[in-house]
Design a protein around this motif. Structure first.
Motif, PDB file in Angstrom:
ATOM      1  N   ASN A  66      -0.863  -1.425  -1.764  1.00 27.79           N
ATOM      2  CA  ASN A  66      -1.162  -0.505  -0.726  1.00 27.79           C
ATOM      3  C   ASN A  66      -2.586  -0.723  -0.351  1.00 27.79           C
ATOM      4  N   SER A  67      -3.210  -1.798  -0.626  1.00 28.26           N
ATOM      5  CA  SER A  67      -4.744  -1.950  -0.198  1.00 28.26           C
ATOM      6  C   SER A  67      -4.930  -1.703   1.111  1.00 28.26           C
TER       7      SER A  67
ATOM      8  N   LYS B 103      -3.821   0.228   3.302  1.00 31.72           N
ATOM      9  CA  LYS B 103      -3.688   1.795   3.567  1.00 31.72           C
ATOM     10  C   LYS B 103      -5.216   2.782   3.232  1.00 31.72           C
TER      11      LYS B 103
ATOM     12  N   PHE C 141      -0.183  -0.511  -7.819  1.00 37.50           N
ATOM     13  CA  PHE C 141      -0.147   0.324  -6.701  1.00 37.50           C
ATOM     14  C   PHE C 141      -1.220   0.143  -5.562  1.00 37.50           C
TER      15      PHE C 141
END
Length: 82
Positions: free
Chosen positions: A74-75, A77, A70
């Protein structure tokens, strides 16, 4: 007045020494402790410890691969702390 000034200087020195000791502990990294209520507290991640009960830690650890995936997905964000 001199006694009061001496007391203030002594207290200032004591606080400086305590502050220096706290900064050294912070640099050591993470530490673990069993809380008064029987949870596992992890110190060193932020200002306050992260405390969960054994079952919660085990559930979280079982999800470690999903959490890493996850984060990777989503790094862009996430904000990073310097």
């Amino acid at each position: 007045m001199t006694d009061e000034a001496d007391d203030i200087k002594a207290e200032l020195e004591r606080l400086r020494a305590e502050n220096k000791a706290l900064k050294k502990t912070k640099q050591k990294g993470l530490s673990l402790k069993i809380s008064e209520k029987g949870g596992l507290s992890v110190y060193g991640l932020g200002r306050f410890p992260v405390t969960l009960y054994k079952e919660q830690w085990l559930k979280l650890l079982d999800m470690s691969d999903e959490i890493r995936a996850f984060i990777e997905a989503n790094s862009d964000k996430f904000k990073t702390k310097e």
